[in-house]
Scaffold this active site. Structure first.
Site, PDB file in Angstrom:
ATOM      1  N   THR A   2      10.905   9.914  -1.386  1.00 59.97           N
ATOM      2  CA  THR A   2      10.810   8.449  -1.448  1.00 59.97           C
ATOM      3  C   THR A   2      12.149   7.789  -1.087  1.00 59.97           C
ATOM      4  O   THR A   2      13.206   8.438  -1.086  1.00 59.97           O
ATOM      5  CB  THR A   2      10.382   7.962  -2.849  1.00 59.97           C
ATOM      6  OG1 THR A   2      11.399   8.299  -3.771  1.00 59.97           O
ATOM      7  CG2 THR A   2       9.061   8.550  -3.274  1.00 59.97           C
ATOM      8  N   GLU A  47       5.193  14.866  -3.298  1.00 51.70           N
ATOM      9  CA  GLU A  47       6.195  13.799  -3.177  1.00 51.70           C
ATOM     10  C   GLU A  47       7.256  13.974  -4.259  1.00 51.70           C
ATOM     11  O   GLU A  47       6.931  14.226  -5.413  1.00 51.70           O
ATOM     12  CB  GLU A  47       5.516  12.437  -3.335  1.00 51.70           C
ATOM     13  CG  GLU A  47       6.513  11.293  -3.259  1.00 51.70           C
ATOM     14  CD  GLU A  47       5.857   9.937  -3.352  1.00 51.70           C
ATOM     15  OE1 GLU A  47       5.028   9.603  -2.488  1.00 51.70           O
ATOM     16  OE2 GLU A  47       6.157   9.214  -4.313  1.00 51.70           O
TER      17      GLU A  47
HETATM   18  P1  FAD Z   1       2.530  -3.851   4.398  1.00 50.00           P
HETATM   19  O1  FAD Z   1       1.607  -3.004   5.166  1.00 50.00           O
HETATM   20  O2  FAD Z   1       3.465  -4.709   5.130  1.00 50.00           O
HETATM   21  O3  FAD Z   1       1.627  -4.732   3.417  1.00 50.00           O
HETATM   22  C1  FAD Z   1       2.221  -5.492   2.372  1.00 50.00           C
HETATM   23  C2  FAD Z   1       1.315  -6.684   2.024  1.00 50.00           C
HETATM   24  O4  FAD Z   1       1.306  -7.608   3.107  1.00 50.00           O
HETATM   25  C3  FAD Z   1      -0.156  -6.307   1.792  1.00 50.00           C
HETATM   26  O5  FAD Z   1      -0.655  -7.132   0.778  1.00 50.00           O
HETATM   27  C4  FAD Z   1      -0.819  -6.596   3.129  1.00 50.00           C
HETATM   28  O6  FAD Z   1      -2.203  -6.910   2.970  1.00 50.00           O
HETATM   29  C5  FAD Z   1      -0.017  -7.807   3.597  1.00 50.00           C
HETATM   30  N1  FAD Z   1       0.104  -7.910   5.060  1.00 50.00           N
HETATM   31  C6  FAD Z   1       0.311  -6.917   5.950  1.00 50.00           C
HETATM   32  N2  FAD Z   1       0.398  -7.411   7.195  1.00 50.00           N
HETATM   33  C7  FAD Z   1       0.257  -8.765   7.086  1.00 50.00           C
HETATM   34  C8  FAD Z   1       0.274  -9.836   8.012  1.00 50.00           C
HETATM   35  N3  FAD Z   1       0.440  -9.637   9.325  1.00 50.00           N
HETATM   36  N4  FAD Z   1       0.117 -11.107   7.533  1.00 50.00           N
HETATM   37  C9  FAD Z   1      -0.071 -11.349   6.207  1.00 50.00           C
HETATM   38  N5  FAD Z   1      -0.083 -10.358   5.286  1.00 50.00           N
HETATM   39  C10 FAD Z   1       0.078  -9.094   5.719  1.00 50.00           C
HETATM   40  N6  FAD Z   1       8.024   1.802  -1.815  1.00 50.00           N
HETATM   41  C11 FAD Z   1       9.361   2.047  -1.742  1.00 50.00           C
HETATM   42  O7  FAD Z   1      10.173   1.129  -1.948  1.00 50.00           O
HETATM   43  N7  FAD Z   1       9.818   3.312  -1.444  1.00 50.00           N
HETATM   44  C12 FAD Z   1       8.974   4.355  -1.201  1.00 50.00           C
HETATM   45  O8  FAD Z   1       9.403   5.477  -0.937  1.00 50.00           O
HETATM   46  C13 FAD Z   1       7.569   4.123  -1.276  1.00 50.00           C
HETATM   47  N8  FAD Z   1       6.668   5.117  -1.035  1.00 50.00           N
HETATM   48  C14 FAD Z   1       5.325   4.853  -1.043  1.00 50.00           C
HETATM   49  C15 FAD Z   1       4.430   5.873  -0.695  1.00 50.00           C
HETATM   50  C16 FAD Z   1       3.053   5.626  -0.674  1.00 50.00           C
HETATM   51  C17 FAD Z   1       2.109   6.734  -0.286  1.00 50.00           C
HETATM   52  C18 FAD Z   1       2.552   4.324  -0.998  1.00 50.00           C
HETATM   53  C19 FAD Z   1       1.074   4.043  -0.993  1.00 50.00           C
HETATM   54  C20 FAD Z   1       3.441   3.314  -1.328  1.00 50.00           C
HETATM   55  C21 FAD Z   1       4.832   3.550  -1.353  1.00 50.00           C
HETATM   56  N9  FAD Z   1       5.757   2.548  -1.642  1.00 50.00           N
HETATM   57  C22 FAD Z   1       7.113   2.802  -1.586  1.00 50.00           C
HETATM   58  C23 FAD Z   1       5.310   1.218  -2.072  1.00 50.00           C
HETATM   59  C24 FAD Z   1       5.180   0.220  -0.902  1.00 50.00           C
HETATM   60  O9  FAD Z   1       6.444  -0.008  -0.334  1.00 50.00           O
HETATM   61  C25 FAD Z   1       4.616  -1.069  -1.492  1.00 50.00           C
HETATM   62  O10 FAD Z   1       3.290  -0.901  -1.869  1.00 50.00           O
HETATM   63  C26 FAD Z   1       4.831  -2.332  -0.683  1.00 50.00           C
HETATM   64  O11 FAD Z   1       4.560  -3.427  -1.558  1.00 50.00           O
HETATM   65  C27 FAD Z   1       3.942  -2.473   0.538  1.00 50.00           C
HETATM   66  O12 FAD Z   1       4.339  -1.662   1.561  1.00 50.00           O
HETATM   67  P2  FAD Z   1       3.413  -1.489   2.885  1.00 50.00           P
HETATM   68  O13 FAD Z   1       4.138  -0.665   3.824  1.00 50.00           O
HETATM   69  O14 FAD Z   1       2.036  -1.101   2.489  1.00 50.00           O
HETATM   70  O15 FAD Z   1       3.404  -3.024   3.357  1.00 50.00           O
END
Ligand code: FAD
Length: 294
Positions: A48, A17
């Protein structure tokens, strides 16, 4: 090539990454890093996406360069919390034009700036909202983020895994984990998601520890635990950056060898744009990588 197909052909998919340079630095600075990372022969490189969509054009520009000039498969990160539907549609178009076939679809971190202007009303709430749109486009392989120790905002790991299952059911092809330092916690997570019926390949996110402040900040942000043996390394070498770097790289190598022995489907190295460290770490597992793929 679609990343989902890579998992079919490799015992352990090795990916890296990188992040785009800040907007006040020329984008070219990252190409020097890429020149060196290309020597590692990674299966793909991910780029990212700035929180709040900052530097988003750079993400796609760099992902395109990786794919079309370095001839390495690329994975473009894409976040939706601050995006409009139009912006997401435009991103799909740019990706298509540039032959980018893989998207890591996420909600994104909530920007901390109190003056940040979100679309009103919000057009996306969770990653699942974006995943269903990417799926409807039909021509991308879709990755999503997962959290072996639970996402920091979620008060229950059971719920976190339930939401993860919902995401996967919407058409996710592979998962990439947040960084972790204790492999046992990853192995437990893999059992838990297996029980929950999640069976897409998971790449383990490994971040080498290079300085104490960085790791303290990251663990605070991500909520991940630090095993005693890593704390000892940090305490012993915090004022000796060269020794800490050596020990941090060795720790990451040991973690990766253990994960590969367990049978992990992929290793995703958070390079932090440090090509020398990435080269040493992947160089150390190169022979295992070659021998096991034969
Ligand atoms: P979601 O899957 O939407 O989850 C977010 C939160 O909401 C979790 O606590 C989940 O339990 C909860 N949730 C999900 N669905 C529901 C629902 N239906 N009802 C209630 N609660 C729910 N961030 C950046 O800004 N740029 C990047 O390039 C980036 N790259 C990343 C790469 C990796 C491999 C990882 C692991 C993370 C990365 N992140 C990045 C960070 C990520 O954007 C954050 O961790 C963010 O806070 C959550 O994103 P998510 O897609 O997991 O969210």
């Amino acid at each position: 090539m679609k990343i989902k197909d890579l998992y079919e052909t490799k015992k352990t998919v090795i990916s890296l990454e990188i992040f785009p340079p800040k907007l006040d630095s020329p984008v070219e600075t990252v190409f020097k890093t890429l020149d060196e990372l290309a020597d590692i022969n990674p299966d793909f490189i991910s780029v990212t996406y700035g929180a709040g969509g900052k530097a988003k054009d750079r993400t796609l520009e760099i992902a395109s360069k990786i794919k079309n000039e370095y001839n390495i498969e690329s994975l473009a990160h894409l976040t939706c919390i601050s995006a409009t539907k139009n912006q997401i549609r435009e991103a799909f178009e740019v990706m298509r034009k540039n032959n980018i076939e893989n998207i890591l679809a996420m909600r994104g971190d909530i920007p901390e700036d109190p003056d940040f202007e979100f679309p009103n009303p919000l057009q996306y709430e969770h990653a699942a909202d974006l995943i269903s749109e990417v799926k409807a486009e039909r021509d991308f392989s879709i990755g999503a983020a997962c959290y072996p120790e639970g996402h920091v905002e979620c008060d229950s790991k059971v719920k976190d895994i339930k939401y993860l299952k919902d995401k996967v059911d919407m058409g996710v092809d592979f998962l990439m984990t947040q960084l972790f330092f204790d492999n046992e916690l990853f192995f437990q997570f893999m059992e838990q998601i297996d029980i929950a019926g999640i069976n897409v390949p998971v790449s383990a996110g490994i971040m080498p520890v290079l300085n104490k402040n960085q790791v303290v900040r990251m663990t605070k942000l991500s909520g991940c635990q630090m095993p005693k043996k890593l704390i000892r390394i940090l305490d012993r070498y915090e004022d000796n950056p060269a020794a800490l770097k050596e020990a941090g790289e060795a720790y990451a190598i040991e973690q990766i060898i253990d994960l590969m022995a367990w049978g992990v489907r992929g290793i995703h190295l958070y390079t932090m744009n440090k090509a020398d460290t990435a080269k040493r770490i992947i160089g150390n597992i190169e022979n295992i990588r070659k021998l096991q793929n034969n």
